[in-house]
Design an enzyme around this catalytic site. Structure first.
Site, short mmCIF file in Angstrom:
data_model
loop_
_atom_site.label_atom_id
_atom_site.label_comp_id
_atom_site.label_asym_id
_atom_site.label_seq_id
_atom_site.Cartn_x
_atom_site.Cartn_y
_atom_site.Cartn_z
N GLU A 133 32.17 40.96 36.55
CA GLU A 133 31.79 42.37 36.69
C GLU A 133 32.19 43.03 35.37
O GLU A 133 33.38 43.16 35.07
CB GLU A 133 32.51 42.99 37.90
N GLU B 117 29.40 40.31 44.17
CA GLU B 117 30.49 40.17 45.12
C GLU B 117 30.33 41.23 46.20
O GLU B 117 29.57 42.18 46.05
CB GLU B 117 31.84 40.26 44.41
N ASN C 210 41.76 49.77 34.77
CA ASN C 210 41.33 51.11 35.22
C ASN C 210 41.59 51.38 36.70
O ASN C 210 42.01 52.47 37.08
CB ASN C 210 39.87 51.35 34.84
#
Ligand code: NDP
Length: 498
Positions: free
Chosen positions: A264, A478, A165
């Protein structure tokens, strides 16, 4: 810039041949196999890509292990110079990279140029600077006549696995801290968007980065390059941005060697709008948080909860704005929303629309292919921005990540109720709260189960802050020092003083 692959209007000029980047060289996969990469706006082939197997991963790991011996010992200041150079070169190639990202993902070039490529550059300059100031701790054990100090050391070879994406933003978000901390890496971009990772390799070579520090291996995930990287015993840490199920699969594979993991993952983010909010501003930003990048952003607020007093007005004005969005040619700077990434993904998103209707939902706008598209784009993956109302919280459309230009809007009556409903999901990535009541903003933020919370804004990022998800949306954080926590290992040294 070299001859365009695709022109505005969708005419394909040429098909490019991408290569892996291993040990400082651009090479084909050992098997010679290739797969095709398509332009989402037309579904025509724009690139062919090496399909890497075990041997290719083996070569990349070998070169990264070798390079680690030198790179990990280089003074931080020296490493930072390379990263700074990469940052500069990305900005020098702003036009080219924005164009390529737009073509590869089908996203509006305005988004790539205005936000993503500058951010990719900033990821490098930020971590190049940040690395110089990372410190460790010291403990004086005065009752035992000893001192302790903590050394921070790079871990080794990192496997960096990225989605389609926001390809270059998310790749550089991993590569920059990884290298700044002294590790070497193997990047495995999504099979759907391999172009800008290959360009990053070119830039790394131009910046003079030592051979083997950054490698790019193209291929697929399961039983392909991705899985072979994860299962390789000499790859010590894996950072993934992708779907929750991919995180689960990687965790299973990585458990064999107890690798360090940073994930993530997916989200189903609530966007909560209280009646006292600045409605105009909430609407402007909600349009972005709903449909930016065709809704293909993990942080998009796909579940909108609006206080009942303003519900009707909010819905009416949101629909009006959604209808005004310009969907079309990704390369047109006026375009607000481009094409979805693939036919398969479009099919998945459309299936959710059918489920919504079957569950009693009402599509107030969108749900169809835009009618005005020129003939050339008819074979692409298009969907109008879609607003759905009338669903209850237990239906799949409200519970599952759709990852497309689709939002649901539901009314709520009380603060307690909306907090409970917002938390009624196994995801916990981000949340947005709109209110002018300061106390309520703090109260709600502290109770929402999400790793990233925005109040009266969305997508505003400070790279020093912890970024990541709770629950099934991720593992670890992060950003700033949190990236260094992941990309380094701590070693305590205890000295007994004589
Ligand atoms: P996927 O999980 O399908 O893929 C992500 C990457 O993992 C790809 O490179 C893929 O390879 C690879 N992969 C897949 N299976 C394996 C495996 N078994 N072993 C190793 N690698 C594997 O995600 P998408 O690309 O579809 O991206 C969309 C997802 O990413 C959404 O769920 C979205 O929410 C999430 N995302 C999360 C973000 C966050 O910050 N939390 C930010 C952006 C996206 P390939 O596809 O080439 O086969």
């Amino acid at each position: 810039m070299a001859e365009a692959i695709v022109e505005k209007g969708g005419v394909i000029n040429k098909v490019i041949e991408l290569k892996n980047f291993i040990g400082g060289k651009f090479i084909d996969s050992v098997s010679g196999k290739r797969f095709e990469n398509r332009y989402p706006a037309t579904n025509e082939v724009i690139a062919t890509v090496p399909e890497s197997g075990r041997e290719d991963v083996e070569m990349a790991v070998e070169s990264a292990v070798k390079a680690f011996k030198v790179w990990s010992k280089m003074p931080v200041k020296e490493r930072s110079k390379y990263l700074m150079k990469i940052s500069e070169l990305i900005m020098e190639r702003l036009d080219e990279l924005s164009y390529l990202e737009s073509v590869d993902v089908g996203k509006p070039i305005r988004l790539a140029r205005g936000m993503e490529i500058p951010r990719a550059s900033y990821n490098f300059s930020f971590f190049a600077e940040f690395a110089k100031y990372v410190h460790t701790e010291f403990y004086e054990t005065d009752d035992r006549g000893a001192i302790n100090y903590v050394l921070r050391r790079p871990v080794g070879v990192a496997g960096l696995i990225t989605p389609w994406n926001l390809p270059l933003v998310l790749t550089t978000w991993k590569v920059a801290p990884c290298l700044a901390a002294g590790n070497t890496c193997i990047i495995k971009p999504s099979e759907l968007t391999p172009i800008t990772a290959t360009k990053l390799a070119e830039i790394a070579a131009e910046a003079g980065l030592p051979d083997g520090v950054l490698n790019v291996v193209h291929g697929f995930g399961p039983n392909s390059a991705g899985e072979f990287i994860v299962s390789h015993p000499d790859v010590k840490l894996i950072s993934l941005t992708g779907e929750t199920t991919t995180g689960q699969a990687i965790m299973r594979t990585a458990s064999q060697h107890l690798k360090k993991l940073s994930f993530e993952l997916g989200g189903k983010n609530p966007n909560i709008i209280f009646a006292d909010a600045d409605l105009e501003q909430a609407l402007d930003v909600t349009i972005q948080s709903s449909f930016s990048n065709q809704g293909e952003v993990c942080l998009c607020g796909s579940r909108i909860y609006v206080e009942r007093k303003i519900y009707d007005e909010f819905v009416e004005r949101l629909v009006e704005r959604a209808k005004r969005m310009k969907v079309g040619d990704p390369l047109d700077p006026e375009t607000d929303m481009g094409a979805l990434i693939s036919e398969e993904h479009l099919h998945k998103v459309r299936t959710y629309l059918e489920i919504a209707v079957a569950d009693g939902g009402k599509i107030l706008t969108g749900g169809k292919t835009p009618e005005h598209l020129p003939e050339k784009f008819k074979s692409g993956n298009w969907l109008e921005p879609t607003v759905i109302v009338g669903l209850n919280d237990n239906c799949r459309v409200i519970k599952e990540e759709i990852f497309g230009p689709v939002v649901t809007v539901s009314p709520f009556d009380t603060e307690e109720e909306v907090i409970e409903r917002a938390n009624n999901t196994h995801y916990g990535l981000s949340a947005t709260i709109w209110t002018n009541d300061l106390s309520r903003a703090h109260r709600v933020a502290s109770q929402i189960e999400a790793g990233v919370i925005w109040i009266n804004t969305w997508f505003l990022r400070d790279l020093r802050t912890p970024f990541g998800g709770m629950k099934m949306s991720g593992l670890g954080r992060e950003g700033g020092i949190y990236s260094f926590e992941f990309y380094t290992e701590l070693k305590n040294v205890c000295i007994k003083l004589q």
